[in-house]
Design a protein around this motif. Sequence first.
Motif, PDB file in Angstrom:
ATOM      1  N   GLY A   1       0.801  15.092  -7.101  1.00 62.54           N
ATOM      2  CA  GLY A   1       1.455  14.739  -5.875  1.00 62.54           C
ATOM      3  C   GLY A   1       0.789  15.344  -4.579  1.00 62.54           C
ATOM      4  O   GLY A   1       1.137  14.990  -3.533  1.00 62.54           O
TER       5      GLY A   1
ATOM      6  N   ASP B   1       0.761  -1.145  -0.034  1.00 64.76           N
ATOM      7  CA  ASP B   1      -0.101  -0.160   0.000  1.00 64.76           C
ATOM      8  C   ASP B   1       0.923   1.300  -0.181  1.00 64.76           C
ATOM      9  O   ASP B   1       0.677   2.365   0.665  1.00 64.76           O
TER      10      ASP B   1
ATOM     11  N   ASN C   1      -2.162  14.179   0.566  1.00 62.22           N
ATOM     12  CA  ASN C   1      -1.189  13.078   0.512  1.00 62.22           C
ATOM     13  C   ASN C   1      -0.278  13.005   1.357  1.00 62.22           C
ATOM     14  O   ASN C   1       0.615  13.843   1.602  1.00 62.22           O
TER      15      ASN C   1
ATOM     16  N   PRO D   1       1.967   3.422  -3.063  1.00 63.08           N
ATOM     17  CA  PRO D   1       2.043   3.624  -4.495  1.00 63.08           C
ATOM     18  C   PRO D   1       3.164   4.707  -4.803  1.00 63.08           C
ATOM     19  O   PRO D   1       3.687   4.643  -5.759  1.00 63.08           O
ATOM     20  N   ASP D   2       3.378   5.546  -3.793  1.00 61.46           N
ATOM     21  CA  ASP D   2       4.376   6.775  -4.106  1.00 61.46           C
ATOM     22  C   ASP D   2       5.704   6.086  -4.230  1.00 61.46           C
ATOM     23  O   ASP D   2       6.611   6.207  -4.978  1.00 61.46           O
TER      24      ASP D   2
ATOM     25  N   GLY E   1      -2.908  13.363  -4.032  1.00 64.41           N
ATOM     26  CA  GLY E   1      -2.998  12.018  -4.387  1.00 64.41           C
ATOM     27  C   GLY E   1      -1.381  11.571  -4.482  1.00 64.41           C
ATOM     28  O   GLY E   1      -0.475  12.033  -4.059  1.00 64.41           O
ATOM     29  N   THR E   2      -1.314  10.259  -5.200  1.00 63.88           N
ATOM     30  CA  THR E   2       0.042   9.885  -5.491  1.00 63.88           C
ATOM     31  C   THR E   2       0.693  10.535  -6.565  1.00 63.88           C
ATOM     32  O   THR E   2       0.542  11.154  -7.541  1.00 63.88           O
TER      33      THR E   2
ATOM     34  N   GLN F   1       9.144  11.518  -7.991  1.00 64.46           N
ATOM     35  CA  GLN F   1       8.674  10.645  -8.853  1.00 64.46           C
ATOM     36  C   GLN F   1       8.658  11.365 -10.485  1.00 64.46           C
ATOM     37  O   GLN F   1       9.177  10.957 -11.128  1.00 64.46           O
TER      38      GLN F   1
ATOM     39  N   THR G   1       3.575  13.343   0.646  1.00 62.04           N
ATOM     40  CA  THR G   1       4.159  14.612   0.583  1.00 62.04           C
ATOM     41  C   THR G   1       4.044  15.692   1.672  1.00 62.04           C
ATOM     42  O   THR G   1       4.892  16.338   1.746  1.00 62.04           O
TER      43      THR G   1
END
Lengths: 99, 305
Positions: free
Chosen positions: B199, B50, B131, B52-53, B202-203, B208, B134
């Motif tokens: 970011g 769990d 998030n 995802p980042d 959300g992801t 990234q 972040t």
Amino acid sequence: MPMIDALGAILLVAGAFFFAAGTVALLRFPDTLTRLHALTKADNLGLGLLALGLALRAGSPGEALLYPLIWLLVLVASAPLSALLGAIAARGDEREPPS
Amino acid sequence: MSARLLLDGLLALLLLWLAWRALRLPDLFQAGVHFLAFGLLLAVVWLRLDAPDLALAEAAIGAGVTAALYLNTLAGMGTHPADPGPAPGPARLAGFLALLLAGLMLTVAAPILSAPPPDAPSLPPTGKLTNPVTAVLLDIRGYDTLLETAVLVEALMGVWILGRTPALAAEEAPPVLTGLVRLLVPVMIVVAGAVLWNGAAGTGGAFQGAAILAAAGILARLGGFPLTFLHGARRRAALAASATALFLGVGLVVMVPGRPFLDYPAPWQGTLVLLIEAVATVSLAAVLVVLFEATSPRSRGEEES
């Protein structure tokens, strides 16, 4: 809708089958060119079926639109790369990994 | 045995096998490919946990950029270097110590692993940064990230110390590759921007997005495109240092009304974080592309304008 989810599940299984077929070909074919041929056909089709199955099971239309786009992106990226790999294999580059 | 346990066990075994092969294969090219597969599988593991980042960052930097750096370095040397290997005595001692360490780690980790997973720590309210990754990276523990951006400058210094000047000149490439690059690089730039923007809530995030942007830059270099905005040692230094400088600047400027260092005022938090992230994205991407170029077999310490 359960029918659409079931259809999506069937497509996912079909996609997994094509990936398995492509992997078997990758392991069993004699040289790079034949392996490339098998991978570009079977794996891309498998990915398309996976994308379609996931799109059918997606939560929202926006999310459902993403999966075929990802498949298209993979197709567009892998086609030239396969051509380059095939060119290297065809000219018998000594750096080519052993069959 | 549930299907999830089977899947996780399979993933763990595959990871161990791939890592073993990457370390032990005599053909370095094959080892590099195993390392790439290892990175991608590790990204799947992060998804199973769990995170995802982390999965995005692992797939982009750990698998993508690192494997590109490795294979690029390999292009400048043979795939079967004459490596006599360690002497049997020290090798056995190292193996014994590794087993001892593994045993100790298992003993310490066993009660943690068998206990139920801990509750997620409750974070202080973070305004628009929903998030949590972040929020922690850029706001609550922003100082750590500031120091991390300074590491980018150090990485570039490592390149300078080695005396490798990146060539960054236009080169011939197969037209198939240049066509692909012309098509993919704009898409990748847009995706990098989208990941950066996403970011906050959300992801995604700066690192990234930077990895994707760096991949676009590396792809452009492989296609023979000269990246003229990276020409000149001073410009590269400025790009690398810009993230740290901006972060430091923002941290100092918010102190003017009497707030602590790096304590963003609430209405400006989203804007400041996005600004810092945007500059960090470009800066980190530039450093990664320069690292790629510096490890290229083409750059052998020749002087450039």
